[in-house]
Design an enzyme around this catalytic site. Structure first.
Site, PDB file in Angstrom:
ATOM      1  N   LYS A  81       0.826  -1.224   0.000  1.00 46.32           N
ATOM      2  CA  LYS A  81       0.000   0.000   0.000  1.00 46.32           C
ATOM      3  C   LYS A  81       0.854   1.265   0.000  1.00 46.32           C
ATOM      4  O   LYS A  81       0.351   2.338  -0.325  1.00 46.32           O
ATOM      5  CB  LYS A  81      -0.985  -0.001   1.161  1.00 46.32           C
ATOM      6  CG  LYS A  81      -0.419   0.246   2.535  1.00 46.32           C
ATOM      7  CD  LYS A  81      -1.512   0.101   3.595  1.00 46.32           C
ATOM      8  CE  LYS A  81      -0.986   0.241   4.999  1.00 46.32           C
ATOM      9  NZ  LYS A  81      -0.919   1.603   5.473  1.00 46.32           N
ATOM     10  N   ASP A  82       2.148   1.174   0.345  1.00 49.68           N
ATOM     11  CA  ASP A  82       3.040   2.341   0.316  1.00 49.68           C
ATOM     12  C   ASP A  82       3.636   2.592  -1.068  1.00 49.68           C
ATOM     13  O   ASP A  82       4.298   3.613  -1.271  1.00 49.68           O
ATOM     14  CB  ASP A  82       4.212   2.144   1.291  1.00 49.68           C
ATOM     15  CG  ASP A  82       3.770   2.146   2.742  1.00 49.68           C
ATOM     16  OD1 ASP A  82       2.726   2.760   3.037  1.00 49.68           O
ATOM     17  OD2 ASP A  82       4.471   1.535   3.581  1.00 49.68           O
ATOM     18  N   THR A 125      -6.158   9.533  13.217  1.00 43.82           N
ATOM     19  CA  THR A 125      -5.693   9.023  11.917  1.00 43.82           C
ATOM     20  C   THR A 125      -5.215  10.199  11.076  1.00 43.82           C
ATOM     21  O   THR A 125      -5.775  11.291  11.171  1.00 43.82           O
ATOM     22  CB  THR A 125      -6.790   8.259  11.149  1.00 43.82           C
ATOM     23  OG1 THR A 125      -6.270   7.854   9.870  1.00 43.82           O
ATOM     24  CG2 THR A 125      -8.038   9.100  10.914  1.00 43.82           C
ATOM     25  N   SER A 127      -4.838   9.539   7.724  1.00 44.06           N
ATOM     26  CA  SER A 127      -5.219   9.082   6.387  1.00 44.06           C
ATOM     27  C   SER A 127      -6.464   9.810   5.885  1.00 44.06           C
ATOM     28  O   SER A 127      -7.527   9.740   6.513  1.00 44.06           O
ATOM     29  CB  SER A 127      -5.473   7.572   6.425  1.00 44.06           C
ATOM     30  OG  SER A 127      -6.271   7.159   5.340  1.00 44.06           O
ATOM     31  N   LEU A 128      -6.345  10.488   4.747  1.00 41.30           N
ATOM     32  CA  LEU A 128      -7.506  11.155   4.141  1.00 41.30           C
ATOM     33  C   LEU A 128      -8.582  10.131   3.781  1.00 41.30           C
ATOM     34  O   LEU A 128      -9.776  10.406   3.898  1.00 41.30           O
ATOM     35  CB  LEU A 128      -7.096  11.925   2.889  1.00 41.30           C
ATOM     36  CG  LEU A 128      -6.221  13.168   3.073  1.00 41.30           C
ATOM     37  CD1 LEU A 128      -5.963  13.836   1.724  1.00 41.30           C
ATOM     38  CD2 LEU A 128      -6.865  14.166   4.026  1.00 41.30           C
ATOM     39  N   ARG A 129      -8.164   8.960   3.332  1.00 40.56           N
ATOM     40  CA  ARG A 129      -9.113   7.903   2.959  1.00 40.56           C
ATOM     41  C   ARG A 129      -9.950   7.486   4.172  1.00 40.56           C
ATOM     42  O   ARG A 129     -11.180   7.359   4.077  1.00 40.56           O
ATOM     43  CB  ARG A 129      -8.334   6.695   2.413  1.00 40.56           C
ATOM     44  CG  ARG A 129      -9.174   5.447   2.164  1.00 40.56           C
ATOM     45  CD  ARG A 129      -8.297   4.254   1.787  1.00 40.56           C
ATOM     46  NE  ARG A 129      -7.360   3.890   2.843  1.00 40.56           N
ATOM     47  CZ  ARG A 129      -7.665   3.145   3.906  1.00 40.56           C
ATOM     48  NH1 ARG A 129      -8.883   2.658   4.051  1.00 40.56           N
ATOM     49  NH2 ARG A 129      -6.753   2.856   4.816  1.00 40.56           N
ATOM     50  N   ARG A 130      -9.293   7.277   5.309  1.00 38.96           N
ATOM     51  CA  ARG A 130     -10.025   6.871   6.514  1.00 38.96           C
ATOM     52  C   ARG A 130     -10.914   7.999   7.019  1.00 38.96           C
ATOM     53  O   ARG A 130     -12.075   7.779   7.372  1.00 38.96           O
ATOM     54  CB  ARG A 130      -9.030   6.430   7.600  1.00 38.96           C
ATOM     55  CG  ARG A 130      -8.355   5.098   7.281  1.00 38.96           C
ATOM     56  CD  ARG A 130      -7.265   4.734   8.274  1.00 38.96           C
ATOM     57  NE  ARG A 130      -6.691   3.424   7.954  1.00 38.96           N
ATOM     58  CZ  ARG A 130      -5.421   3.092   8.137  1.00 38.96           C
ATOM     59  NH1 ARG A 130      -4.568   3.981   8.635  1.00 38.96           N
ATOM     60  NH2 ARG A 130      -4.987   1.893   7.820  1.00 38.96           N
ATOM     61  N   LYS A 131     -10.362   9.221   7.072  1.00 40.65           N
ATOM     62  CA  LYS A 131     -11.144  10.363   7.574  1.00 40.65           C
ATOM     63  C   LYS A 131     -12.396  10.577   6.733  1.00 40.65           C
ATOM     64  O   LYS A 131     -13.492  10.762   7.263  1.00 40.65           O
ATOM     65  CB  LYS A 131     -10.293  11.641   7.527  1.00 40.65           C
ATOM     66  CG  LYS A 131      -9.393  11.843   8.705  1.00 40.65           C
ATOM     67  CD  LYS A 131      -8.706  13.214   8.574  1.00 40.65           C
ATOM     68  CE  LYS A 131      -7.467  13.259   9.428  1.00 40.65           C
ATOM     69  NZ  LYS A 131      -6.634  14.429   9.156  1.00 40.65           N
ATOM     70  N   ARG A 147       0.633  10.304  13.365  1.00 38.66           N
ATOM     71  CA  ARG A 147       1.700   9.741  12.542  1.00 38.66           C
ATOM     72  C   ARG A 147       2.599   8.886  13.421  1.00 38.66           C
ATOM     73  O   ARG A 147       2.513   8.893  14.631  1.00 38.66           O
ATOM     74  CB  ARG A 147       2.537  10.874  11.916  1.00 38.66           C
ATOM     75  CG  ARG A 147       1.858  11.672  10.813  1.00 38.66           C
ATOM     76  CD  ARG A 147       1.830  10.980   9.465  1.00 38.66           C
ATOM     77  NE  ARG A 147       3.057  10.257   9.166  1.00 38.66           N
ATOM     78  CZ  ARG A 147       4.188  10.806   8.708  1.00 38.66           C
ATOM     79  NH1 ARG A 147       4.256  12.092   8.494  1.00 38.66           N
ATOM     80  NH2 ARG A 147       5.242  10.059   8.451  1.00 38.66           N
ATOM     81  N   GLY A 148       3.526   8.184  12.780  1.00 39.74           N
ATOM     82  CA  GLY A 148       4.484   7.363  13.517  1.00 39.74           C
ATOM     83  C   GLY A 148       4.195   5.887  13.348  1.00 39.74           C
ATOM     84  O   GLY A 148       3.205   5.495  12.734  1.00 39.74           O
ATOM     85  N   ASN A 149       5.089   5.050  13.886  1.00 34.51           N
ATOM     86  CA  ASN A 149       4.897   3.610  13.761  1.00 34.51           C
ATOM     87  C   ASN A 149       3.744   3.156  14.672  1.00 34.51           C
ATOM     88  O   ASN A 149       3.171   3.949  15.417  1.00 34.51           O
ATOM     89  CB  ASN A 149       6.205   2.855  14.052  1.00 34.51           C
ATOM     90  CG  ASN A 149       6.710   3.108  15.471  1.00 34.51           C
ATOM     91  OD1 ASN A 149       5.931   3.236  16.413  1.00 34.51           O
ATOM     92  ND2 ASN A 149       8.017   3.184  15.621  1.00 34.51           N
ATOM     93  N   THR A 152       4.071   3.848  18.420  1.00 29.77           N
ATOM     94  CA  THR A 152       3.887   5.273  18.736  1.00 29.77           C
ATOM     95  C   THR A 152       2.399   5.621  18.752  1.00 29.77           C
ATOM     96  O   THR A 152       1.911   6.332  19.644  1.00 29.77           O
ATOM     97  CB  THR A 152       4.604   6.140  17.685  1.00 29.77           C
ATOM     98  OG1 THR A 152       5.991   5.782  17.681  1.00 29.77           O
ATOM     99  CG2 THR A 152       4.482   7.619  17.992  1.00 29.77           C
ATOM    100  N   ARG A 153       1.660   5.117  17.764  1.00 28.47           N
ATOM    101  CA  ARG A 153       0.224   5.439  17.678  1.00 28.47           C
ATOM    102  C   ARG A 153      -0.543   4.850  18.871  1.00 28.47           C
ATOM    103  O   ARG A 153      -1.431   5.499  19.426  1.00 28.47           O
ATOM    104  CB  ARG A 153      -0.355   4.922  16.356  1.00 28.47           C
ATOM    105  CG  ARG A 153       0.253   5.611  15.144  1.00 28.47           C
ATOM    106  CD  ARG A 153      -0.422   5.165  13.875  1.00 28.47           C
ATOM    107  NE  ARG A 153       0.469   5.336  12.732  1.00 28.47           N
ATOM    108  CZ  ARG A 153       0.074   5.274  11.467  1.00 28.47           C
ATOM    109  NH1 ARG A 153      -1.195   5.057  11.191  1.00 28.47           N
ATOM    110  NH2 ARG A 153       0.924   5.423  10.485  1.00 28.47           N
ATOM    111  N   CYS A 240      -1.210   7.251  -2.391  1.00 26.30           N
ATOM    112  CA  CYS A 240      -1.710   6.723  -1.118  1.00 26.30           C
ATOM    113  C   CYS A 240      -2.218   7.834  -0.212  1.00 26.30           C
ATOM    114  O   CYS A 240      -2.743   7.570   0.862  1.00 26.30           O
ATOM    115  CB  CYS A 240      -0.660   5.859  -0.434  1.00 26.30           C
ATOM    116  SG  CYS A 240       0.936   6.617  -0.260  1.00 26.30           S
TER     117      CYS A 240
END
Length: 304
Positions: A81-82, A125, A127-131, A147-149, A152-153, A240
């Site tokens: 996905k990246d 989040t 992510s524009l897709r999720r929002k 953001r972050g791994n 971190t989240r 993405c």
């Protein structure tokens, strides 16, 4: 063959994925030596800006791809996905590993499901897709950039006023965090990112030796599904960081069923389309064309 160098990002999840590939290869080729080469990418270094604002394709892949082009690496492991739909000249995705659960999951602070959250609840989040999809489903929710791994989240969820976070199920499961999942989000609420859940292996297209080495790791049904999704993305010229969702499944007799979605950032406009067939690219283009007929071009133009 000498020591085979496997490039990877250095996050815990990326290292897990690269270690998994290394272990699979070691099982098939016990006489060969494989070495992991961890790297930091631009996307790993810039953590204080939402990805959509950086707007750079290949945020999590470029350094690894340079390693392939400079012959410092023999292969590079990515979360599919990246990966942009257009790769640098001379490189190719050689292998699509069998897909993990492709959907998104909701991790709530106190076990409350998404539909049961109070008005004004805060979701983490970037992510524009999720929002966009969550705003369409529940316009009363608020959002905090995250953001972050994954570690971190998860830590930020515990330490902040967020009510929950949305993550890819695949990463959560690969880190053994199943018990933290409040719910898997259904496709009619949240359509996945293109390629989500599949590990992709990228190589120099001239390296026929590496191509042959990786053949046992390719999963045909996954390849057919994600090629259809990536064709849709390519036709819509998305990246993405655009509110495009797509999920394909391969059913009997190699029929590919692809669902696609495009949404406005505010979630007010959301369009969906579906098609099926046996040619991944044709199915992807067909769903993209149906989305264009429904107004995808104007929605995406506003975002860009």
């Amino acid at each position: 063959m000498k020591n085979i160098r496997i490039g990877t990002r250095d996050s815990q999840l990326a290292m897990w994925q690269a270690e998994w590939v290394k272990n699979q290869l070691t099982i098939v080729y016990p006489h060969l030596q494989f070495e992991l080469v961890p790297m930091k990418t631009k996307g790993d270094k810039i953590l204080d800006v939402p990805l959509a604002k950086i707007g750079d394709k290949g945020l999590f892949t470029k350094e690894l791809e340079n390693g392939l082009l400079n012959h410092e690496l023999d292969m590079a492991i990515h979360s599919l996905k990246d990966m942009p739909t257009l790769l640098p000249k001379g490189l190719m995705i050689c292998t699509f590993c069998e897909r993990e659960e492709p959907r998104d999951v909701f991790l709530s602070r106190n076990g409350t499901r998404l539909e049961e959250l109070p008005p004004g609840a805060v979701i983490g989040t970037s992510s524009l897709r999720r929002k966009a999809q969550l705003k369409h489903y529940r316009p009363d929710l608020d959002f905090m950039d995250l953001r972050g791994n994954l570690q971190t989240r998860w830590r930020k969820l515990q330490e902040s006023n967020m009510d929950g976070i949305v993550l890819a199920a695949a990463g959560v499961k690969r880190l053994g965090w199943e018990e933290r999942i409040t719910q898997i989000l259904p496709e009619d609420m949240m359509l996945s990112a293109v390629g989500q859940g599949s590990i992709a292996i990228e190589i120099d297209e001239k390296r026929l030796d590496i191509m042959e080495l990786l053949l046992p790791l390719n999963h045909r049904a996954t390849e057919q599904a994600v090629r259809a999704e990536r064709a849709l993305m390519r036709k819509l010229e998305g990246g993405c960081q655009v509110p495009i969702g797509a999920l394909a499944r391969v059913v009997e007799e190699e029929q590919i069923i692809l669902r696609g979605m495009v949404a406005s950032v505010d979630g007010v406009r959301l369009i969906r389309a579906e098609a099926q067939g046996t040619d991944p690219e044709a199915v992807g283009f067909e769903v993209a064309d149906r989305l264009i007929d429904l107004g995808a071009t104007s929605i995406l133009a506003e975002i860009r």
